[in-house]
Design a protein around this motif. Structure first.
Motif, PDB file in Angstrom:
ATOM      1  N   ARG A  36       0.824  -1.213   0.000  1.00  0.00           N
ATOM      2  CA  ARG A  36       0.000   0.000   0.000  1.00  0.00           C
ATOM      3  C   ARG A  36       0.855   1.259   0.000  1.00  0.00           C
ATOM      4  O   ARG A  36       0.544   2.236  -0.689  1.00  0.00           O
ATOM      5  CB  ARG A  36      -0.930  -0.008   1.204  1.00  0.00           C
ATOM      6  CG  ARG A  36      -2.015  -1.086   1.137  1.00  0.00           C
ATOM      7  CD  ARG A  36      -2.976  -0.968   2.301  1.00  0.00           C
ATOM      8  NE  ARG A  36      -4.019  -1.998   2.231  1.00  0.00           N
ATOM      9  CZ  ARG A  36      -4.983  -2.141   3.129  1.00  0.00           C
ATOM     10  NH1 ARG A  36      -5.035  -1.299   4.176  1.00  0.00           N
ATOM     11  NH2 ARG A  36      -5.890  -3.087   2.988  1.00  0.00           N
ATOM     12  N   GLU A  37       1.941   1.219   0.740  1.00  0.00           N
ATOM     13  CA  GLU A  37       2.835   2.380   0.762  1.00  0.00           C
ATOM     14  C   GLU A  37       3.493   2.582  -0.605  1.00  0.00           C
ATOM     15  O   GLU A  37       3.690   3.723  -1.041  1.00  0.00           O
ATOM     16  CB  GLU A  37       3.902   2.193   1.844  1.00  0.00           C
ATOM     17  CG  GLU A  37       4.781   3.409   2.059  1.00  0.00           C
ATOM     18  CD  GLU A  37       5.739   3.217   3.212  1.00  0.00           C
ATOM     19  OE1 GLU A  37       6.736   3.972   3.296  1.00  0.00           O
ATOM     20  OE2 GLU A  37       5.498   2.309   4.034  1.00  0.00           O
ATOM     21  N   ARG A  38       3.819   1.500  -1.277  1.00  0.00           N
ATOM     22  CA  ARG A  38       4.392   1.628  -2.613  1.00  0.00           C
ATOM     23  C   ARG A  38       3.374   2.258  -3.573  1.00  0.00           C
ATOM     24  O   ARG A  38       3.729   3.099  -4.411  1.00  0.00           O
ATOM     25  CB  ARG A  38       4.831   0.257  -3.130  1.00  0.00           C
ATOM     26  CG  ARG A  38       5.988  -0.349  -2.368  1.00  0.00           C
ATOM     27  CD  ARG A  38       6.687  -1.407  -3.210  1.00  0.00           C
ATOM     28  NE  ARG A  38       5.803  -2.470  -3.655  1.00  0.00           N
ATOM     29  CZ  ARG A  38       5.609  -3.612  -3.008  1.00  0.00           C
ATOM     30  NH1 ARG A  38       6.222  -3.820  -1.849  1.00  0.00           N
ATOM     31  NH2 ARG A  38       4.811  -4.541  -3.494  1.00  0.00           N
ATOM     32  N   GLN A  39       2.127   1.843  -3.467  1.00  0.00           N
ATOM     33  CA  GLN A  39       1.108   2.420  -4.349  1.00  0.00           C
ATOM     34  C   GLN A  39       0.965   3.921  -4.127  1.00  0.00           C
ATOM     35  O   GLN A  39       0.811   4.691  -5.089  1.00  0.00           O
ATOM     36  CB  GLN A  39      -0.227   1.720  -4.103  1.00  0.00           C
ATOM     37  CG  GLN A  39      -0.238   0.251  -4.483  1.00  0.00           C
ATOM     38  CD  GLN A  39      -1.566  -0.415  -4.186  1.00  0.00           C
ATOM     39  OE1 GLN A  39      -2.595   0.247  -4.046  1.00  0.00           O
ATOM     40  NE2 GLN A  39      -1.571  -1.739  -4.067  1.00  0.00           N
ATOM     41  N   GLU A  40       1.034   4.365  -2.878  1.00  0.00           N
ATOM     42  CA  GLU A  40       0.938   5.795  -2.596  1.00  0.00           C
ATOM     43  C   GLU A  40       2.144   6.550  -3.148  1.00  0.00           C
ATOM     44  O   GLU A  40       2.005   7.660  -3.673  1.00  0.00           O
ATOM     45  CB  GLU A  40       0.814   6.015  -1.087  1.00  0.00           C
ATOM     46  CG  GLU A  40      -0.473   5.492  -0.487  1.00  0.00           C
ATOM     47  CD  GLU A  40      -1.695   6.202  -1.052  1.00  0.00           C
ATOM     48  OE1 GLU A  40      -1.572   7.404  -1.369  1.00  0.00           O
ATOM     49  OE2 GLU A  40      -2.753   5.555  -1.177  1.00  0.00           O
ATOM     50  N   LEU A  41       3.336   5.956  -3.032  1.00  0.00           N
ATOM     51  CA  LEU A  41       4.528   6.610  -3.573  1.00  0.00           C
ATOM     52  C   LEU A  41       4.438   6.758  -5.084  1.00  0.00           C
ATOM     53  O   LEU A  41       4.803   7.807  -5.641  1.00  0.00           O
ATOM     54  CB  LEU A  41       5.780   5.810  -3.194  1.00  0.00           C
ATOM     55  CG  LEU A  41       6.274   5.922  -1.755  1.00  0.00           C
ATOM     56  CD1 LEU A  41       7.467   4.996  -1.533  1.00  0.00           C
ATOM     57  CD2 LEU A  41       6.662   7.353  -1.434  1.00  0.00           C
ATOM     58  N   TYR A  42       3.952   5.739  -5.756  1.00  0.00           N
ATOM     59  CA  TYR A  42       3.836   5.816  -7.217  1.00  0.00           C
ATOM     60  C   TYR A  42       2.857   6.914  -7.628  1.00  0.00           C
ATOM     61  O   TYR A  42       3.087   7.621  -8.626  1.00  0.00           O
ATOM     62  CB  TYR A  42       3.369   4.472  -7.775  1.00  0.00           C
ATOM     63  CG  TYR A  42       4.343   3.333  -7.564  1.00  0.00           C
ATOM     64  CD1 TYR A  42       5.716   3.543  -7.610  1.00  0.00           C
ATOM     65  CD2 TYR A  42       3.884   2.033  -7.318  1.00  0.00           C
ATOM     66  CE1 TYR A  42       6.606   2.496  -7.408  1.00  0.00           C
ATOM     67  CE2 TYR A  42       4.765   0.982  -7.132  1.00  0.00           C
ATOM     68  CZ  TYR A  42       6.124   1.221  -7.168  1.00  0.00           C
ATOM     69  OH  TYR A  42       7.007   0.188  -6.974  1.00  0.00           O
ATOM     70  N   LYS A  43       1.773   7.067  -6.871  1.00  0.00           N
ATOM     71  CA  LYS A  43       0.779   8.083  -7.220  1.00  0.00           C
ATOM     72  C   LYS A  43       1.286   9.499  -6.993  1.00  0.00           C
ATOM     73  O   LYS A  43       0.848  10.433  -7.667  1.00  0.00           O
ATOM     74  CB  LYS A  43      -0.506   7.860  -6.418  1.00  0.00           C
ATOM     75  CG  LYS A  43      -1.234   6.565  -6.764  1.00  0.00           C
ATOM     76  CD  LYS A  43      -2.458   6.371  -5.888  1.00  0.00           C
ATOM     77  CE  LYS A  43      -3.159   5.047  -6.216  1.00  0.00           C
ATOM     78  NZ  LYS A  43      -4.341   4.825  -5.335  1.00  0.00           N
ATOM     79  N   GLN A  44       2.225   9.672  -6.054  1.00  0.00           N
ATOM     80  CA  GLN A  44       2.761  11.006  -5.774  1.00  0.00           C
ATOM     81  C   GLN A  44       3.716  11.497  -6.846  1.00  0.00           C
ATOM     82  O   GLN A  44       3.964  12.694  -6.948  1.00  0.00           O
ATOM     83  CB  GLN A  44       3.473  10.996  -4.424  1.00  0.00           C
ATOM     84  CG  GLN A  44       2.560  10.764  -3.240  1.00  0.00           C
ATOM     85  CD  GLN A  44       3.317  10.614  -1.948  1.00  0.00           C
ATOM     86  OE1 GLN A  44       4.533  10.836  -1.908  1.00  0.00           O
ATOM     87  NE2 GLN A  44       2.609  10.246  -0.893  1.00  0.00           N
ATOM     88  N   GLY A  45       4.270  10.585  -7.655  1.00  0.00           N
ATOM     89  CA  GLY A  45       5.195  10.985  -8.704  1.00  0.00           C
ATOM     90  C   GLY A  45       6.574  11.322  -8.155  1.00  0.00           C
ATOM     91  O   GLY A  45       6.896  11.081  -6.993  1.00  0.00           O
ATOM     92  N   GLY A  46       7.439  11.865  -9.017  1.00  0.00           N
ATOM     93  CA  GLY A  46       8.796  12.223  -8.620  1.00  0.00           C
ATOM     94  C   GLY A  46       9.798  11.159  -9.035  1.00  0.00           C
ATOM     95  O   GLY A  46       9.570  10.369  -9.961  1.00  0.00           O
ATOM     96  N   LEU A  47      10.932  11.152  -8.336  1.00  0.00           N
ATOM     97  CA  LEU A  47      12.025  10.233  -8.617  1.00  0.00           C
ATOM     98  C   LEU A  47      11.969   9.077  -7.624  1.00  0.00           C
ATOM     99  O   LEU A  47      12.016   9.296  -6.413  1.00  0.00           O
ATOM    100  CB  LEU A  47      13.375  10.945  -8.524  1.00  0.00           C
ATOM    101  CG  LEU A  47      13.535  12.209  -9.385  1.00  0.00           C
ATOM    102  CD1 LEU A  47      14.881  12.857  -9.113  1.00  0.00           C
ATOM    103  CD2 LEU A  47      13.375  11.870 -10.860  1.00  0.00           C
ATOM    104  N   ILE A  48      11.910   7.857  -8.124  1.00  0.00           N
ATOM    105  CA  ILE A  48      11.798   6.679  -7.272  1.00  0.00           C
ATOM    106  C   ILE A  48      12.786   5.625  -7.762  1.00  0.00           C
ATOM    107  O   ILE A  48      12.839   5.321  -8.958  1.00  0.00           O
ATOM    108  CB  ILE A  48      10.363   6.107  -7.292  1.00  0.00           C
ATOM    109  CG1 ILE A  48       9.370   7.131  -6.757  1.00  0.00           C
ATOM    110  CG2 ILE A  48      10.290   4.825  -6.479  1.00  0.00           C
ATOM    111  CD1 ILE A  48       7.929   6.667  -6.811  1.00  0.00           C
ATOM    112  N   SER A  49      13.548   5.098  -6.851  1.00  0.00           N
ATOM    113  CA  SER A  49      14.440   3.974  -7.145  1.00  0.00           C
ATOM    114  C   SER A  49      13.803   2.702  -6.593  1.00  0.00           C
ATOM    115  O   SER A  49      13.464   2.630  -5.412  1.00  0.00           O
ATOM    116  CB  SER A  49      15.822   4.194  -6.511  1.00  0.00           C
ATOM    117  OG  SER A  49      16.659   3.086  -6.732  1.00  0.00           O
ATOM    118  N   VAL A  50      13.664   1.715  -7.440  1.00  0.00           N
ATOM    119  CA  VAL A  50      12.970   0.486  -7.056  1.00  0.00           C
ATOM    120  C   VAL A  50      13.772  -0.697  -7.588  1.00  0.00           C
ATOM    121  O   VAL A  50      14.359  -0.641  -8.669  1.00  0.00           O
ATOM    122  CB  VAL A  50      11.520   0.482  -7.609  1.00  0.00           C
ATOM    123  CG1 VAL A  50      11.506   0.653  -9.100  1.00  0.00           C
ATOM    124  CG2 VAL A  50      10.778  -0.788  -7.204  1.00  0.00           C
TER     125      VAL A  50
END
Length: 1009
Positions: free
Chosen positions: A87-101
């Motif tokens: 669930r936390e990952r889904q929220e991060l994806y919706k916020q946009g920006g730079l993400i390292s996964v």
């Protein structure tokens, strides 16, 4: 953060466009991370979703810090790891920006729909040289392009040598990444050459010749490598081993090259060939250690090689010894390495002490001569003091009389001391001519080495260095301390070998039996007690000493600490006291004690409140830049930021590095007016020089091949398809309707599905299944690894995993659960790709080879060689627990189990496609709840007491192992009560819970056993 150079701006101008996808191949050391961070800063916005893929945790941390330095904060780079919930990952994806996964998490999120793939702006993929059809990143790119045709893909690499093997390697990488634009930037590129040549550092190349003894050892090692390579080629004449030469043996990748060449016949390779491959690795390490270790450490390492080739780990005589140890060249290596450290001499005979002369007190002439002598002493004291400094130090008491120390120092040490003296004079000249802040940079000296061990060695040399000593003797104090530690190490080994009463062969005199006639444990106990007493004495008198930690050279008790008194009263210096070993081993092993404890001891010694401000600054203040020397090992692109933070004017490359030389060029070009002097140290005519030149030549040839391939490469057509759509043949035909005339086939629009366990995404098979037009559904499965149809469940095993599963009994439980819940359980045994297969390679793994009995003692126990009793010799009815025998027992225990042998993951994907033909698709929900503790069908209207009773029955609870609760669920679905279970026949019980547990359960219910 330093400014970008012109060629950096040119590269960014070419690849920053979000409408294109690009592959950038840049030479090492030219600031690839700086380009990536600048590109990420351009894309940083909450309206964009940019993913960083295939980055290691260290790279994620370094990139996040650099983004913060250049002003990319709030929130900056956010890292998605294994600990981040869904669930936390889904929220991060919706916020946009730079993400390292990580790649594994990203592919699962894309398959499950947790990430909006159509909203992804683009991906930045690192280490593009690793991209193959089998890696997860290629899987991610296919999933990305299925739902997003507008997003960009930017791939980066600074390892061009890895994209030059095979047919059209650059084309294959671009095909898997679905990229059409490639940008090649070698060091000889026109823009790069023009940018770096404008501001060049003052480079001083220092070619240091090896000493005569090091030349002899170096040549002997090369001869041993040549002989070993020739022997390896003679043993495998049917293979093409032309790439196996001494020049390639200088690099660490040589071992991988050798194993790759022999991978096709590895199961046929005998112990002799494997020993030769290990010997090549040892000899390559010896070449490196000869130039980086001190003479004593190198000699000690050689002694460990002899010891490891003499005895095995169990203490028996080793059968297969290294052939190179029996050559004349090996004799030269060991003898010369020993002569570099010390020579063995005969013990000198003790001279009789003459009685002192008798002086007549009434002799006037004698008194006059004494007065004349006193008058000349004062005038000659200065000259005598200088002569005393030139004289060798007295022989220490701990040194055996049969050892004459030589202690040859590394030639680079003298060269380093001369460089530091020159830097000191240059710093003084700069300080006198320039005003503070007039020129960027500072006078900090930066020394770069290849390893942290070399850093520690250089630091120790500088701590003990005597600048006024003659060349080759400036580190004599350090070497004497190391000799003391070496003798203590040998003495400890000798004491361990003397546990059975044998004489010590490592320099300990057998005559000195006083104090050694006790048992070894008692002697060590006495040594520890003595050490505690000395520690207590030092703690009691600490406040009398100002500054410094407790000295290791504190006064000893009466008598020599390094000698043992014989019963006759004479002292024998050859004996190394056990009490002294702990102290000397502290020096030898570079003891890393707790810094907090050290700080506490310093606070106990010095009362800081009694110090003035000036004294405190002198003792504990920061050193000025001109007095600071930073010693650091080569790293990755983090070195660029280190240079920007320290900004040194003087850089010493103690060991050559092509990558760091270019970092210095970029660092010098980034700061206008910065004067940088670089001292490049290199051993002439050594493997160090050959390795440096070979790396330079290989990179140049790699770029030339890439440029040539790019000029002749044809663009590949992009394949567009929907997920799970069929592309060729009759793979889209799922069922045959026999009610229609002639058995006409119908086309099913539902995509072919495969339910895959989450843990299987570590392998390459899910990616190949998706490439073969199968819709992959990730799930957490309790039973099996792959669910192909409602009736077919597959457990996949590699050869290594197969052996481990047999030993632990896990395979029996897995097959048991599949047999309970699925009509067609399948065991898939997958070979290693591009390697010939034979069970003989498993027979060499002695982890399962146990002595066995022909007949079991307990005929009513569960089937042999499985479960907790897998290693019990009483449970194997055959002559030996081979893999073939265990597979036969497995098929006898589970008649419905089918075993499929697959030669590669590609073959497995074809097999799965064939098994799914004319079969219905699996249900994802049903596959997840099958065998799970949280099965919704289990627990509805179930009596808790009856369920607890059922789980306590043998064959259902602990008798089955980890899957006991799943079997209980199957029983509760089949039987409504315990009474109904008792009314089942033996065959029905065995079919319900398995053959072995079913027999145990039935006998318990009906026979009371």
């Amino acid at each position: 953060m330093s400014t970008l150079l012109p060629f950096h701006k040119d590269i960014l101008e070419e690849i920053h466009d979000t409408a294109t996808s690009d592959l950038l191949v840049l030479a090492r050391g030219l600031g690839l991370r700086r380009l990536i961070c600048t590109l990420m800063k351009i894309y940083d916005s909450n309206k964009n979703l940019v993913l960083l893929v295939n980055a290691s945790p260290e790279e994620e941390s370094a990139i996040g810090e650099e983004l913060g330095i250049i002003g990319c904060r709030r929130p900056g780079l956010r890292v998605v790891g294994y600990e981040t919930p869904s669930r936390e990952r889904q929220e991060l994806y919706k916020q946009g920006g730079l993400i390292s996964v990580t790649s594994r998490i990203l592919v699962v999120d894309m398959l499950q729909g947790d990430i909006p793939v159509h909203l992804i702006t683009g991906m930045l993929i690192l280490h593009a040289e690793r991209i193959t059809p089998l890696v997860t990143e290629a899987f991610i790119v296919r999933l990305f392009r299925e739902k997003n045709r507008k997003g960009f893909i930017k791939a980066f690499t600074d390892q061009p040598e890895h994209i030059t093997s095979g047919m059209s390697p650059l084309k294959n990488v671009m095909k898997e990444l679905q990229i059409r634009n490639v940008h090649l930037y070698p060091r000889f590129h026109e823009n790069i050459n023009k940018s770096l040549e404008r501001r060049r550092a003052d480079l001083v190349e220092l070619s240091q010749p090896l000493s005569d003894s090091m030349l002899d050892i170096h040549g002997a090692i090369i001869q041993c490598m040549t002989t070993t390579l020739a022997e390896l080629k003679c043993s495998n004449t049917n293979l093409d081993l032309d790439d196996l030469n001494v020049e390639n043996a200088y690099f660490r990748s040589f071992d991988a090259i050798v194993r790759y060449q022999l991978s096709s016949v590895w199961h046929k390779v005998g112990p002799k060939t494997k020993q030769l491959i290990n010997d090549l690795n040892v000899l390559r390490q010896l070449l490196f250690y000869l130039l980086s270790y001190d003479s004593l450490s190198f000699h000690a390492y050689l002694e460990t090689i002899i010891e490891s080739n003499t005895l095995s780990a169990s203490g028996s005589v080793r059968v297969h010894q290294s052939p190179w140890l029996l050559t004349d060249a090996a004799n030269i290596i060991f003898d010369t390495a020993k002569r570099r450290c010390f020579t063995t001499i005969a013990a000198p005979k003790e001279k009789a002490v003459a009685p002192p002369p008798v002086i007549d007190l009434d002799d006037d002439d004698a008194w006059a001569a004494l007065d004349d002598l006193d008058s000349t002493i004062a005038t000659s004291n200065k000259g005598k003091d200088k002569e005393r400094q030139k004289q060798p130090r007295p022989r220490p008491d701990w040194l055996p009389r049969t050892i004459q120390p030589i202690l040859e120092e590394q030639p680079k040490w003298d060269l380093l001391s001369e460089i530091l003296l020159e830097i000191e004079s240059e710093s003084i000249r700069f300080q006198s001519t320039l005003k503070p802040g007039q020129m960027p940079g500072n006078d900090t000296v930066l020394i770069m080495t290849s390893s942290t061990r070399s850093c520690d060695l250089i630091q120790e040399f500088l701590d003990y260095m005597d600048p006024e000593a003659e060349p080759g003797r400036k580190g004599s104090r350090m070497m004497m301390n190391r000799l003391k530690g070496y003798l203590g190490w040998r003495g400890r080994l000798g004491n361990q070998g003397q546990g059975s009463g044998d004489a010590n062969k490592n320099g300990v005199n057998a005559k000195g039996k006083t104090g050694r006639e006790k048992g070894r444990d008692e002697v060590v106990s006495e040594a520890l007690k003595k050490k505690d007493r000395e520690k207590a004495e030092r703690s009691a008198g600490r406040r009398r000493v100002r500054g410094g930690a407790p000295s290791a050279s504190s006064p000893k008790k009466a008598g020599n600490a390094g000698s043992t008194s014989t019963p006759n009263g004479t002292q024998d210096s050859e004996v190394i006291d056990v009490d002294q070993i702990d102290d000397v081993m502290t020096i030898w092993s570079n003891d890393t004690s707790d810094p907090t404890a050290t700080l506490t001891s310093l606070n106990n010694e010095i009362d800081l409140s009694l110090l003035t401000q000036e004294d405190f600054e002198t003792a504990y203040g920061l050193l000025p830049a001109e007095q600071t020397i930073v010693i650091r090992a080569y790293s990755d692109d983090t070195d660029d930021r280190m240079l920007a933070e320290i900004q040194p004017r003087f850089i010493v490359l103690f060991e050559p590095s092509l990558e760091f030389v270019r970092r210095i060029e970029v660092y010098r070009g980034s700061y206008a007016g910065l004067a940088v002097r670089v001292y490049h140290m290199l051993y002439a005519n050594s493997c160090e020089e050959h390795r440096y030149l070979a790396a330079l030549r290989k990179e140049k040839e790699a770029f030339e091949r890439l440029v040539k391939e790019r000029g002749t490469m044809m663009l590949t057509l992009e394949e567009r398809r929907e997920p799970g759509s069929a592309t060729t043949g009759e793979s889209g035909v799922k069922t045959v309707n026999t009610r229609l005339a002639g058995g006409r086939r119908e086309l099913d629009t539902e995509p072919a599905k495969v339910v895959v366990d989450m843990r299987e995404f570590r392998s390459t098979l899910p990616s190949l299944l998706h490439a073969s037009s199968l819709y992959v559904i990730p799930a957490t499965l309790t039973v099996g690894d792959y669910v192909l149809t409602p009736d077919i469940c597959v457990e996949r095993k590699s050869l290594t995993d197969l052996v481990q599963s047999f030993n632990s009994g896990r395979l029996y439980t897995q097959c048991e659960l599949m047999s309970v819940h699925y009509k067609h359980p399948v065991l898939l045994i997958e070979f290693e790709e591009d390697k010939a297969f034979s069970l003989e390679v498993i027979s060499e793994m002695k982890s399962y080879a146990k002595p066995t009995q022909k007949y079991p003692k307990k005929p009513n126990s569960r089937p042999a060689t499985f479960g907790a009793a897998a290693n019990d010799p009483t449970n194997d009815p055959g002559s030996g627990p081979t893999i073939q025998a265990k597979l036969v027992l497995l098929t006898l225990s589970f008649p419905r189990l089918r075993i499929i042998w697959s030669s590669s993951p590609y073959a497995t994907a074809e097999i799965f496609t064939d098994l799914k033909k004319n079969q219905p698709e699996p249900d994802q929900i049903k596959a997840i709840v099958t065998g799970a503790d949280g099965d919704p069908d289990v627990g509805k209207g179930v009596n808790a007491t009856a369920e607890e009773l059922l789980r306590s029955l043998p064959g259902i609870g602990s008798g089955v192992g980890s899957g006991g609760s799943s079997v209980a669920g199957a029983v509760m679905r089949r039987c409504k009560s315990v009474k109904e279970l008792c009314e089942l026949k033996e065959e029905e019980v065995k079919a319900l819970v398995g053959l072995g547990p079913g027999r145990v359960l039935y006998e318990f219910l009906h026979k009371g056993e």
